[in-house]
Design an enzyme around this catalytic site. Structure first.
Site, mmCIF file in Angstrom:
data_model
loop_
_atom_site.group_PDB
_atom_site.id
_atom_site.type_symbol
_atom_site.label_atom_id
_atom_site.label_comp_id
_atom_site.label_asym_id
_atom_site.label_seq_id
_atom_site.Cartn_x
_atom_site.Cartn_y
_atom_site.Cartn_z
ATOM 1 N N CYS A 15 -5.889 -32.461 -63.130
ATOM 2 C CA CYS A 15 -4.795 -31.902 -62.336
ATOM 3 C C CYS A 15 -3.866 -32.963 -61.761
ATOM 4 O O CYS A 15 -2.781 -32.633 -61.278
ATOM 5 C CB CYS A 15 -5.358 -31.048 -61.209
ATOM 6 S SG CYS A 15 -6.172 -29.544 -61.784
ATOM 7 N N SER A 16 -4.274 -34.219 -61.785
ATOM 8 C CA SER A 16 -3.423 -35.296 -61.280
ATOM 9 C C SER A 16 -2.614 -35.970 -62.379
ATOM 10 O O SER A 16 -1.980 -37.005 -62.145
ATOM 11 C CB SER A 16 -4.273 -36.343 -60.544
ATOM 12 O OG SER A 16 -4.792 -35.812 -59.345
#
Length: 373
Positions: free
Chosen positions: A156-157
């Site tokens: 997700c980063s």
């Protein structure tokens, strides 16, 4: 050091939306059939019955009301609960590349740039549809970009890690401008038969143009003031799908080959990490949290974002201080914070400060402080 800006963002939104009610209807039909087929084993305590889901439960747990997907009929079929997307031939543009191209054209238009201005393409997302050739190189060809491209995955980063990577390439002179793409077809790795997670994800693709400030021409420029990245290994969010799975037939079709998480542990551990990371990044820029006009946080869970903002501000954030898009997009993994940034930036004035922050599996946290030019 050379000043770098985000000069344009783009967004591809899939054509199909699934409401909580639609999702719950399909899930409960599956659960009812499963429980009926396993009634004796359930009564004997050998098999656990599947509890029904509800729209109220989903919204309370996540803040999500609906999500966009690339295909919905297969997902909503209780007999299937997987999207129906036919595989394309090797001579056709890949689905993931296709949505990248759509988002990229949007970002290039906002940046006032063309393919000829881009030297580097970076596809950064949670899941690639194949191992190789790199999606970035296919997108590069589809857009007619000279230069180079590669893929990266920090769950997700990925978008914030991608922004930092792009900024470094511009500062070092490797590229005049970089196109960062986040194509998240998250419905492909979601277990729609798992009550605790069947509602979490949605599909989308975002695009970001990163370039040198002294040559940027866009009316939508944000100077990258500071950025920090951090990773810390955790099994609390995991997906075991990969090419090695074919060696062990016993693992085929098992739930661990799809997304799974220990939600309570993630909430407890990630929220303070994210708040501390944001505070540290802002301080490293010589600024105070009180000076930040807007927080574009990772759109995973409404309660997480509210808690992180409260930890930072010492109060509840106003809606325009930490805008939310997950109610209609759900968790789009790395694309979430960029969707929020894309949709909620045009009202800011020159000099306004903002923070783009993502957090997720790894654990991974990326934080970027920006200033409107």
């Amino acid at each position: 050091m050379k000043q770098v800006v985000i000069s344009g963002t783009g967004l591809f939104t899939p054509p199909h939306s699934i409401s909580n009610d639609e999702l719950v209807t399909a899930f409960n039909a599956y659960a009812e059939k499963f429980n009926a087929a396993n009634a004796e084993a359930i009564a004997a305590g050998e098999v656990a019955a599947i509890e029904p889901s509800s729209s109220a439960f989903i919204e309370k747990a996540s803040g999500i009301k609906s999500r966009y997907v690339m295909e919905k009929t297969g997902i909503l079929d209780p007999e299937r609960m997987v999207a129906r997307i036919p595989e394309r031939g090797d001579d056709e543009l890949s689905l993931q590349a296709e949505i990248c191209v759509a988002a990229a054209r949007d970002a290039l238009a906002r940046a006032g740039r063309s393919a000829a201005d881009i030297d580097m393409v970076l596809v950064a997302c949670s899941n690639m549809q194949r191992a190789y050739p790199a999606m970035a190189v296919e997108v590069q060809q589809a857009l007619g970009i000279d230069g180079f491209g590669f893929d990266m995955n920090v769950a997700c980063s990925s978008a914030t890690f991608g922004i930092q990577t792009a900024a470094s390439a511009v500062q070092s002179g490797q590229a005049r401008a970089v196109l960062v793409l986040n194509p998240e077809i998250t419905s492909g790795h979601l277990n729609f038969r798992d009550r605790d997670s069947h509602f979490i994800f949605g599909d989308a693709c975002t695009a970001i143009v990163v370039e040198a400030a002294d040559t940027a021409v866009s009316e939508h420029q944000f100077e990258i003031v500071e950025s920090k990245l951090k990773t810390s290994f955790s099994n609390n969010i995991r997906n075991n799908f990969g090419f090695l799975n074919r060696f062990d037939e016993t693992g085929v079709g098992k739930p661990d080959k799809l997304f799974r998480q220990q939600g309570r542990k993630v909430f407890k551990e990630v929220c303070p990490m994210a708040a501390e990371m944001i505070a540290a990044t802002v301080a490293s820029a010589g600024l105070k949290v009180e000076q930040v006009r807007r927080f574009w946080l990772h759109q995973a869970n409404l309660s997480m974002n509210q808690l992180i903002a409260r930890m930072l501000l010492g109060r509840e954030a106003e809606p325009d201080e930490a805008p939310v898009i997950l109610d209609t997009y759900a968790n789009t993994s790395s694309a979430g914070s960029i969707i929020a940034f894309h949709k909620y930036q045009d009202d800011l004035k020159a000099g306004d400060l903002g923070v783009i922050c993502s957090f997720g599996a790894g654990y991974s946290i990326g934080c970027v402080v920006v200033r409107k030019r």
